[in-house]
Design a protein around this motif. Structure first.
Motif, mmCIF file in Angstrom:
data_model
loop_
_atom_site.group_PDB
_atom_site.id
_atom_site.type_symbol
_atom_site.label_atom_id
_atom_site.label_comp_id
_atom_site.label_asym_id
_atom_site.label_seq_id
_atom_site.Cartn_x
_atom_site.Cartn_y
_atom_site.Cartn_z
ATOM 1 N N ARG A 18 -2.870 24.292 -11.452
ATOM 2 C CA ARG A 18 -1.472 24.332 -11.041
ATOM 3 C C ARG A 18 -1.030 22.939 -10.570
ATOM 4 O O ARG A 18 -1.873 22.074 -10.320
ATOM 5 N N ALA A 19 0.281 22.764 -10.437
ATOM 6 C CA ALA A 19 0.782 21.482 -9.950
ATOM 7 C C ALA A 19 0.676 21.430 -8.436
ATOM 8 O O ALA A 19 0.695 22.466 -7.770
ATOM 9 N N GLU A 20 0.533 20.242 -7.892
ATOM 10 C CA GLU A 20 0.562 20.053 -6.440
ATOM 11 C C GLU A 20 1.881 19.395 -6.074
ATOM 12 O O GLU A 20 2.501 18.722 -6.896
ATOM 13 N N THR A 21 2.286 19.547 -4.830
ATOM 14 C CA THR A 21 3.514 18.873 -4.392
ATOM 15 C C THR A 21 3.250 17.358 -4.299
ATOM 16 O O THR A 21 2.084 16.949 -4.144
ATOM 17 N N PRO A 22 4.300 16.550 -4.362
ATOM 18 C CA PRO A 22 4.104 15.092 -4.282
ATOM 19 C C PRO A 22 3.360 14.672 -3.008
ATOM 20 O O PRO A 22 2.482 13.812 -3.060
ATOM 21 N N HIS A 23 3.685 15.285 -1.897
ATOM 22 C CA HIS A 23 3.047 14.929 -0.633
ATOM 23 C C HIS A 23 1.542 15.234 -0.679
ATOM 24 O O HIS A 23 0.708 14.443 -0.233
ATOM 25 N N ARG A 24 1.209 16.386 -1.235
ATOM 26 C CA ARG A 24 -0.192 16.782 -1.378
ATOM 27 C C ARG A 24 -0.924 15.792 -2.305
ATOM 28 O O ARG A 24 -2.068 15.434 -2.051
ATOM 29 N N ALA A 25 -0.235 15.351 -3.358
ATOM 30 C CA ALA A 25 -0.848 14.387 -4.283
ATOM 31 C C ALA A 25 -1.167 13.090 -3.548
ATOM 32 O O ALA A 25 -2.226 12.488 -3.764
ATOM 33 N N LEU A 26 -0.284 12.670 -2.650
ATOM 34 C CA LEU A 26 -0.561 11.444 -1.876
ATOM 35 C C LEU A 26 -1.769 11.639 -0.969
ATOM 36 O O LEU A 26 -2.582 10.734 -0.799
ATOM 37 N N GLN A 27 -1.893 12.837 -0.408
ATOM 38 C CA GLN A 27 -3.067 13.107 0.438
ATOM 39 C C GLN A 27 -4.360 12.993 -0.371
ATOM 40 O O GLN A 27 -5.353 12.464 0.102
ATOM 41 N N ILE A 28 -4.292 13.500 -1.609
ATOM 42 C CA ILE A 28 -5.487 13.427 -2.470
ATOM 43 C C ILE A 28 -5.821 11.962 -2.787
ATOM 44 O O ILE A 28 -6.976 11.552 -2.757
ATOM 45 N N LEU A 29 -4.779 11.167 -3.031
ATOM 46 C CA LEU A 29 -5.018 9.738 -3.284
ATOM 47 C C LEU A 29 -5.643 9.087 -2.050
ATOM 48 O O LEU A 29 -6.567 8.277 -2.163
ATOM 49 N N LEU A 30 -5.136 9.449 -0.912
ATOM 50 C CA LEU A 30 -5.623 8.866 0.336
ATOM 51 C C LEU A 30 -7.096 9.229 0.570
ATOM 52 O O LEU A 30 -7.886 8.398 0.990
ATOM 53 N N GLN A 31 -7.431 10.493 0.234
ATOM 54 C CA GLN A 31 -8.838 10.900 0.365
ATOM 55 C C GLN A 31 -9.733 10.069 -0.552
ATOM 56 O O GLN A 31 -10.888 9.812 -0.246
ATOM 57 N N GLY A 32 -9.159 9.658 -1.691
ATOM 58 C CA GLY A 32 -9.957 8.898 -2.655
ATOM 59 C C GLY A 32 -9.900 7.394 -2.422
ATOM 60 O O GLY A 32 -10.504 6.626 -3.175
ATOM 61 N N ALA A 33 -9.160 6.945 -1.413
ATOM 62 C CA ALA A 33 -9.032 5.503 -1.163
ATOM 63 C C ALA A 33 -10.388 4.926 -0.783
ATOM 64 O O ALA A 33 -11.054 5.431 0.117
ATOM 65 N N GLY A 34 -10.809 3.896 -1.494
ATOM 66 C CA GLY A 34 -12.123 3.297 -1.232
ATOM 67 C C GLY A 34 -13.214 3.950 -2.061
ATOM 68 O O GLY A 34 -14.274 3.394 -2.258
ATOM 69 N N GLY A 35 -12.952 5.161 -2.577
ATOM 70 C CA GLY A 35 -13.898 5.842 -3.456
ATOM 71 C C GLY A 35 -13.411 5.699 -4.888
ATOM 72 O O GLY A 35 -13.733 4.745 -5.587
ATOM 73 N N ALA A 36 -12.557 6.646 -5.300
ATOM 74 C CA ALA A 36 -12.021 6.566 -6.652
ATOM 75 C C ALA A 36 -11.011 5.426 -6.785
ATOM 76 O O ALA A 36 -10.886 4.806 -7.836
ATOM 77 N N PHE A 37 -10.288 5.162 -5.707
ATOM 78 C CA PHE A 37 -9.158 4.227 -5.825
ATOM 79 C C PHE A 37 -9.280 3.020 -4.895
ATOM 80 O O PHE A 37 -9.890 3.106 -3.831
ATOM 81 N N ASP A 38 -8.616 1.961 -5.308
ATOM 82 C CA ASP A 38 -8.510 0.754 -4.495
ATOM 83 C C ASP A 38 -7.650 1.088 -3.266
ATOM 84 O O ASP A 38 -6.485 1.460 -3.407
ATOM 85 N N PRO A 39 -8.225 0.971 -2.056
ATOM 86 C CA PRO A 39 -7.473 1.395 -0.865
ATOM 87 C C PRO A 39 -6.167 0.616 -0.664
ATOM 88 O O PRO A 39 -5.182 1.181 -0.194
ATOM 89 N N ASP A 40 -6.173 -0.669 -1.021
ATOM 90 C CA ASP A 40 -4.939 -1.456 -0.835
ATOM 91 C C ASP A 40 -3.833 -0.958 -1.750
ATOM 92 O O ASP A 40 -2.661 -0.923 -1.377
ATOM 93 N N ILE A 41 -4.221 -0.570 -2.967
ATOM 94 C CA ILE A 41 -3.203 -0.088 -3.909
ATOM 95 C C ILE A 41 -2.683 1.273 -3.461
ATOM 96 O O ILE A 41 -1.487 1.534 -3.522
ATOM 97 N N VAL A 42 -3.582 2.127 -2.967
ATOM 98 C CA VAL A 42 -3.133 3.432 -2.466
ATOM 99 C C VAL A 42 -2.134 3.219 -1.327
ATOM 100 O O VAL A 42 -1.077 3.854 -1.274
#
Ligand SMILES: [Fe+2]
Length: 481
Positions: free
Chosen positions: A332-356
């Motif tokens: 299912r789709a997530e809300t935009p705010h929830r998507a940002l939380q997921i990005l934040l959880q992945g900061a430093g792991g999946a994603f570049d924390p500065d870009i997040v």
């Protein structure tokens, strides 16, 4: 207003047109398409008491004078076919007649030269085609649909011939970036457009718009953003080789299926190099590395201590954000705010924390397209945020009593938010609604068109180093086989 009935009408018309190009009108396939098309027309006409007018103007469709922004994006090709026949309006008057419907579509498809006036389907009878002045947001929307069209053609070409040309992609991406730069807020509104039928195309354009807006935010200039935009647009081009059954498989993939999926970055990079040659290393690198994680995991493996290219890290964040906020057959789709939380959880792991961090500053914690229920019960659609404050701008679309209203501009504070809701679940098409309410145009008008050419030096990003890194990533991986 019933935009979905117009979409069905146009979709069926498109199907009839393609059948009539393949078969004579009396062939069972044509007959079936005609019958479905007529039913959709009759459904749109309703009880026939009031005329239904579909207007065409400025690359947009209108229903009884109201702009159908989303429909305009989806049916840009049909728009061109209709306007090529100099059709500016289609009026459904009274109960739709099946014979007249067939005559109408045959006329649109240039299978006949004449179309009789005065029946249940009439062309160019009404001038009720919406606002007179062309808007800057319409230009942006047109570029968006142009890029979707380019991807559609490219996809057909790759599927048929195994190759494509980079020229049209670069033209389309340059135009889109030219339009989107300095209008960050407005282009982010457009990136909320979703399509389930053509997920990959719309997803790619959204990823491109958001990656470019983030890159701009980080201080990259237009020259650097074009290859990043091209890479974002083509990041999943390698998926052409994967069967749709696997791509849309509604469950967990088995080993074999997963193996097929994980080669798409490599396939994509190779396709871009084959199509574009030298000068397209950054775009190819993005395709290659968009699933490679910041922490070295993901696929393909880049080798010990290798970090994906800045351009790839930038695209990875936008790619995941758009993917999470879109409904798929397996999730299912997530809300935009929830998507940002997921990005934040992945900061430093999946994603570049500065870009997040930059991405979140740019989008705001309740990004454009968010639908929020206030503690007092009203529904508000967010268009943009008030910088570093906790103020959010948007339009109120539903009263506390649950009554849908004409969108009304409103400013709220985060403390007033009760609940986040999926736009889709309440039948809201964010970009279309904000365009209709005139908010999109306002954001665009207030955005600074200034492009800060010196920003990249100040941001400490070395352009030459970026190019070198792209060349290195490619030589170590693409040449392996
Ligand atoms: Fe991918």
């Amino acid at each position: 207003m019933n935009e979905s009935k117009v979409q069905e009408f146009l979709k069926r018309m498109q199907a009839v047109l393609s059948q009539l190009n393949l078969y004579p009108a009396n062939h069972p396939n044509s007959q079936r398409a005609l019958r479905d098309g007529w039913k959709a027309a009759a459904d749109l006409a309703g009880d026939g008491n009031d005329d239904v007018v579909i207007g065409l103007k400025g690359y947009a469709f209108f229903l009884n004078g109201e702009l159908l922004a989303y429909t305009s994006l989806m049916f840009a090709n049909l728009y061109q076919d209709l306007t090529a026949r100099e059709i500016e309006s289609i009026t459904l008057a009274g109960e739709t007649d099946a014979e007249e419907y067939a005559g109408f579509v045959r006329y649109v498809g240039e299978h006949t030269e004449d179309f009789e006036a005065g029946g249940s389907i009439r062309i160019n009878e009404s001038r009720l085609v919406g606002p007179e002045d062309e808007s800057a947001f319409a230009d942006l929307r047109f570029s968006y649909s142009g890029v979707v069209g380019t991807l559609r053609n490219l996809d057909h070409r790759v599927a048929r011939e195994g190759t494509f040309e980079m020229g049209p992609v670069m033209e389309a991406v340059e135009e889109l970036i030219g339009q989107a730069l300095g209008t960050g807020g407005a282009s982010l509104l457009l990136s909320t457009v979703k399509s389930h039928d053509e997920y990959t195309f719309y997803h790619s354009v959204n990823t491109c718009l958001m990656a470019v807006a983030t890159g701009r935010y980080l201080g990259l200039n237009q020259k650097d953003l074009v290859p990043i935009g091209a890479g974002a647009l083509l990041h999943d081009i390698g998926k052409v080789a994967i069967s749709p059954q696997i791509l849309n498989y509604p469950g967990r993939l088995d080993r074999e299926q997963w193996k097929e999926v994980t080669i798409h970055p490599q396939e994509g990079a190779q396709a871009i190099i084959a199509a574009g040659g030298p000068g397209h290393e950054i775009a190819a690198t993005i395709a290659l590395e968009h699933h490679a994680r910041f922490d070295g995991l993901g696929y393909p493996r880049l080798g010990a201590e290798a970090v994906p290219h800045l351009a790839s890290r930038l695209v990875a964040v936008s790619d995941v954000y758009d993917a999470i906020t879109t409904r798929r057959s397996y999730r299912r789709a997530e809300t935009p705010h929830r998507a940002l939380q997921i990005l934040l959880q992945g900061a430093g792991g999946a994603f570049d924390p500065d870009i997040v961090k930059s991405f979140i500053s740019l989008m705001g914690i309740f990004p454009p397209g968010s639908v929020l229920r206030l503690l007092t019960g009203e529904l508000v659609l967010i268009s943009h945020h008030g910088g570093m404050t906790d103020r959010l701008e948007g339009v109120m679309v539903r009263t506390a009593a649950g009554e849908d209203i004409e969108p009304e501009p409103v400013t709220i504070e985060t403390g007033q938010i009760g609940q986040q809701i999926l736009a889709e679940s309440v039948g809201i098409e964010p970009a279309a609604l904000l365009e209709r309410a005139g908010v999109a145009e306002q954001i665009l008008a207030s955005a600074s068109p200034h492009v800060d050419e010196g920003a990249i030096e100040r941001s400490g990003i070395d352009e030459e180093a970026l190019k070198d890194q792209a060349a290195r990533s490619l030589s170590s991986i693409v040449d392996r086989d």
